[in-house]
Design an enzyme around this catalytic site. Structure first.
Site, PDB file in Angstrom:
ATOM      1  N   GLU A 137       4.499 -16.478   3.316  1.00 57.31           N
ATOM      2  CA  GLU A 137       3.693 -17.610   3.214  1.00 57.31           C
ATOM      3  C   GLU A 137       2.568 -17.422   4.106  1.00 57.31           C
ATOM      4  O   GLU A 137       2.188 -16.226   4.976  1.00 57.31           O
ATOM      5  CB  GLU A 137       4.473 -18.712   3.875  1.00 57.31           C
ATOM      6  CG  GLU A 137       5.694 -19.140   3.170  1.00 57.31           C
ATOM      7  CD  GLU A 137       5.180 -20.100   1.806  1.00 57.31           C
ATOM      8  OE1 GLU A 137       4.390 -20.019   0.936  1.00 57.31           O
ATOM      9  OE2 GLU A 137       6.149 -20.819   1.486  1.00 57.31           O
ATOM     10  N   ASP A 159      12.915 -11.903  -3.823  1.00 59.16           N
ATOM     11  CA  ASP A 159      13.242 -12.822  -2.796  1.00 59.16           C
ATOM     12  C   ASP A 159      14.434 -13.606  -3.703  1.00 59.16           C
ATOM     13  O   ASP A 159      14.656 -13.484  -4.637  1.00 59.16           O
ATOM     14  CB  ASP A 159      12.026 -13.828  -2.642  1.00 59.16           C
ATOM     15  CG  ASP A 159      11.186 -13.942  -3.804  1.00 59.16           C
ATOM     16  OD1 ASP A 159      11.611 -14.159  -4.812  1.00 59.16           O
ATOM     17  OD2 ASP A 159       9.871 -14.375  -3.753  1.00 59.16           O
ATOM     18  N   ASP A 163      -1.582 -21.122  -2.746  1.00 57.76           N
ATOM     19  CA  ASP A 163      -1.852 -20.909  -1.156  1.00 57.76           C
ATOM     20  C   ASP A 163      -2.170 -19.235  -1.091  1.00 57.76           C
ATOM     21  O   ASP A 163      -2.204 -19.146   0.084  1.00 57.76           O
ATOM     22  CB  ASP A 163      -1.090 -21.630  -0.179  1.00 57.76           C
ATOM     23  CG  ASP A 163       0.696 -20.971  -0.342  1.00 57.76           C
ATOM     24  OD1 ASP A 163       0.666 -20.168  -1.025  1.00 57.76           O
ATOM     25  OD2 ASP A 163       1.136 -21.482   0.651  1.00 57.76           O
ATOM     26  N   HIS A 189       0.305 -17.078  -1.373  1.00 59.51           N
ATOM     27  CA  HIS A 189       1.496 -16.080  -1.103  1.00 59.51           C
ATOM     28  C   HIS A 189       1.800 -15.267  -2.069  1.00 59.51           C
ATOM     29  O   HIS A 189       1.882 -15.472  -3.093  1.00 59.51           O
ATOM     30  CB  HIS A 189       2.740 -17.069  -0.582  1.00 59.51           C
ATOM     31  CG  HIS A 189       3.205 -17.794  -1.609  1.00 59.51           C
ATOM     32  ND1 HIS A 189       3.045 -19.275  -1.614  1.00 59.51           N
ATOM     33  CD2 HIS A 189       4.194 -17.610  -2.215  1.00 59.51           C
ATOM     34  CE1 HIS A 189       4.027 -19.640  -2.642  1.00 59.51           C
ATOM     35  NE2 HIS A 189       4.747 -18.662  -3.091  1.00 59.51           N
TER      36      HIS A 189
END
Length: 266
Positions: free
Chosen positions: A148, A72, A141, A143
């Site tokens: 996400e 990314d 979380d 990801h």
């Protein structure tokens, strides 16, 4: 799925680096048939990069015939910015090994047409057939890359809006100022990761314990994109002791016994 339960971050980095080196050397890459390696950024893989550099300097591995694709990149952050993932990769890895610059693939978060950039990135991955090994980390979380919560498990490389939680977590790299953290990023998709021959995710710290539980003991759920590893034929999760705190004792015991041989001499 393989789960490699280790003591601490240093052991996680060492095991991961050793695994990558073993995979590259067993592959016997050439210019015509390179080993294709997917790479992450962030704090978690730093130990792995340190060990890879040390193993390269010791003559145990060459990256001359390795092609890399990064997971990314932030959108709108100048390439030369100290916290761009382009800068991160050169500072922490590429500048210290013998990988040719033409073998390095990084998403361009400043491309005039980001959708075209993402399509071209996917096409370039496909031109090599597949990624042989994709290393990654995981967010609090759950990801992976910047996929996400509620990301499609069939998603490909695309632009994503970063959650407030992700931006707060990443603000530590921007002097603690959330307003300086970009709101968007380009990221490989969950489907892109699942296409890799092998996916290795590094999980460290108690803050990641719930994500690890979701990955190993939970159901496949787009709210925890790490759970997609359950769909992969060759997934490896390398974790430290604090990150296993939400797992059942018998789960950790089971994998510790299974992997006893692979963790020797760490």
């Amino acid at each position: 799925m393989r789960l490699i339960p280790l003591k601490d971050t240093a052991q996680v980095g060492k095991w991961a680096a050793r695994h990558i080196v073993q995979r590259i050397n067993a592959f016997k890459p050439t210019a015509e048939r390179p080993f294709v390696l997917g790479l992450p950024t962030g704090g978690t893989p730093l130990e792995a990069y340190k060990h890879l550099i040390a193993m390269h300097k010791a003559g145990e591995v060459s990256f001359k015939h390795v092609v890399t694709f990064n997971m990314d990149e932030y959108v709108g952050l100048p390439q030369e910015h100290p916290e761009s993932y382009h800068t991160f990769m050169y500072r922490n890895f590429f500048d210290h090994v013998d990988i040719p610059s033409e073998n390095i693939n990084l998403l361009n978060g400043n491309a005039p047409d980001v959708d075209a950039e993402c399509r071209q990135y996917e096409a370039k991955i496909k031109s090599y057939g597949k990624i042989n090994l994709f290393m990654g980390g995981v967010g609090i979380d759950g990801h992976i890359a910047f996929n996400e919560p509620a990301s499609s498990l069939a998603s490909r490389t695309r632009i994503k809006t970063l959650t407030e939680d992700t931006r707060i977590a990443n603000s530590r790299f921007f002097g603690g100022d959330v307003s300086l953290v970009p709101k968007f990023a380009l990221t490989v998709g969950v489907g892109t990761l699942l296409d890799a021959e092998e996916v290795m995710i590094l999980v460290t710290g108690h803050a990641k314990a719930q994500a690890l539980e979701a990955a190993v003991e939970g159901n496949i759920n787009h709210m925890w994109t790490i759970s997609c590893l359950q769909l992969h034929a060759k997934a490896v999760v390398v974790c430290d002791e604090p990150s296993t705190m939400e797992l059942k004792v018998k789960t950790v015991k089971y994998f510790r016994e299974l992997e006893a041989e692979s963790v020797k001499s760490l």
